[in-house]
Write an enzyme that holds these catalytic residues in place. Structure first.
Site, PDB file in Angstrom:
ATOM      1  N   LYS A 238       0.851  -1.202   0.000  1.00  0.00           N
ATOM      2  CA  LYS A 238       0.000   0.000   0.000  1.00  0.00           C
ATOM      3  C   LYS A 238       0.878   1.240   0.000  1.00  0.00           C
ATOM      4  O   LYS A 238       2.051   1.212   0.385  1.00  0.00           O
ATOM      5  CB  LYS A 238      -0.929   0.019   1.218  1.00  0.00           C
ATOM      6  CG  LYS A 238      -0.233   0.079   2.575  1.00  0.00           C
ATOM      7  CD  LYS A 238       0.180   1.460   3.036  1.00  0.00           C
ATOM      8  CE  LYS A 238       0.879   1.461   4.373  1.00  0.00           C
ATOM      9  NZ  LYS A 238       1.486   2.769   4.721  1.00  0.00           N
TER      10      LYS A 238
ATOM     11  N   ASP B 294      -2.084  -1.686  10.432  1.00  0.00           N
ATOM     12  CA  ASP B 294      -2.287  -1.661   8.986  1.00  0.00           C
ATOM     13  C   ASP B 294      -2.954  -2.922   8.452  1.00  0.00           C
ATOM     14  O   ASP B 294      -3.334  -2.970   7.283  1.00  0.00           O
ATOM     15  CB  ASP B 294      -0.945  -1.482   8.266  1.00  0.00           C
ATOM     16  CG  ASP B 294      -0.389  -0.079   8.395  1.00  0.00           C
ATOM     17  OD1 ASP B 294      -1.150   0.829   8.781  1.00  0.00           O
ATOM     18  OD2 ASP B 294       0.812   0.107   8.121  1.00  0.00           O
TER      19      ASP B 294
END
Length: 311
Positions: free
Chosen positions: A11, A138
């Site tokens: 990401k 995350d």
């Protein structure tokens, strides 16, 4: 024996705003995260032996319980002891380590998805989310993927219509790694005087992000509008002590065709946003001699509409 192979994507942060300190001592964050097509592969195979074993093609990756893949497996096995079986995890790494790209978190999310399938648990992604959130900030995003508003420590998600157009050139010095706690400590030291206080102030900033130009650009699938609103509050503190990040960002921002550039997460990875993959590739080719001089490794990446997928 049953097996399953999964794609575990990295990401980048299109927005990382440090709002202030929470009552539990963690930072309250307002972020927009985006899955990209730089991805690891995780293969899961059931074994006759009990317990879990991890192997990886990169020597620097820890293979003990400090690895989030094994911790994810242990947590799910504890919750579902009757269904749990021994599993061999084979990890092929393409996401650089310690890069602010959530590679380890994505691998843990892939482990949760894979075990859910192999053990026949029948859990939805929403039902897997509590296990993800308990493992790390995350991992919740990596489980869902795509384009997401992420609040709290990053575990509170609000999906956004996925960004489809655009591409990035991603840079990282292979010998530089940034500790996330160190980066946030440095942020508090340098920027703590401007931290917001209290939930009401935090809620106002969340709403401002929802209604702001970045989300408008994403919803309009407009990379140029997205680029004008890129933000990472950790970038300035990290650049002050990581010359390779500052040098890479300056180089990217000096190029024609670059819409905007930003650091990802707590660094040291950083990226430039382009209208399309062709322009990104051409810029990367043009920059290659200078990237070599600076010792920076590079990738051209597109955006993904989801997180963990079966291969």
């Amino acid at each position: 024996m049953s097996s399953l192979r999964l794609r575990s994507p990295a990401k980048v942060n299109l927005h990382l705003e440090v709002l202030g300190l929470r009552g539990d001592g963690f930072h309250e964050l307002a972020m927009v995260m985006q899955s990209i097509d730089l991805a690891d592969e995780l293969c899961l195979s059931t074994t006759a032996a009990s317990g879990f074993r991890l192997c990886c093609d990169v020597a620097e990756v820890p293979l003990d319980r400090s690895n989030l893949v094994l911790r994810a497996a242990e947590r799910l096995a504890t919750a579902f002891p009757q269904q749990a079986r021994g599993v061999l995890f084979e990890l092929t790494k393409r996401i650089p380590i310690g890069a602010g790209l959530a590679g380890g978190s994505s691998n843990a999310a892939a482990a949760l998805v894979g075990l859910n399938h192999l053990w026949g648990l029948g859990l939805t992604l929403e039902q897997l989310q509590p296990y993800a959130a308990a493992l790390g900030s995350d991992i919740s995003f990596c489980l869902a993927g795509g384009t997401q508003l992420c609040f709290g420590r990053g575990e509170r998600l609000e999906p956004v219509e996925p960004l489809q157009r655009g591409a990035i050139v991603l840079l990282k010095h292979p010998e530089v790694a940034i500790s996330t706690p160190w980066a946030y400590g440095l942020c508090r030291e340098q920027l703590g005087h401007r931290y917001l206080q209290g939930e009401c102030s935090f809620a106002e900033r969340r709403m401002a992000l929802r209604r702001g130009p970045l989300l408008a650009g994403i919803r309009g699938d407009n990379p140029a509008a997205v680029a004008t609103a890129l933000r990472n509050d950790l970038e300035a503190p990290v650049c002050s002590l990581a010359p390779s990040v500052e040098a890479g960002l300056q180089l990217l921002r000096s190029q024609a065709g670059v819409l905007g550039a930003c650091m990802s997460g707590s660094g040291p990875s950083h990226f430039a946003l382009f209208r399309d993959r062709e322009t990104a590739r051409a810029t990367r080719r043009h920059l290659q001699p200078e990237l070599d001089r600076l010792g920076l490794k590079s990738w051209v990446c597109g955006f993904l509409p989801r997180g963990i997928t079966t291969l």
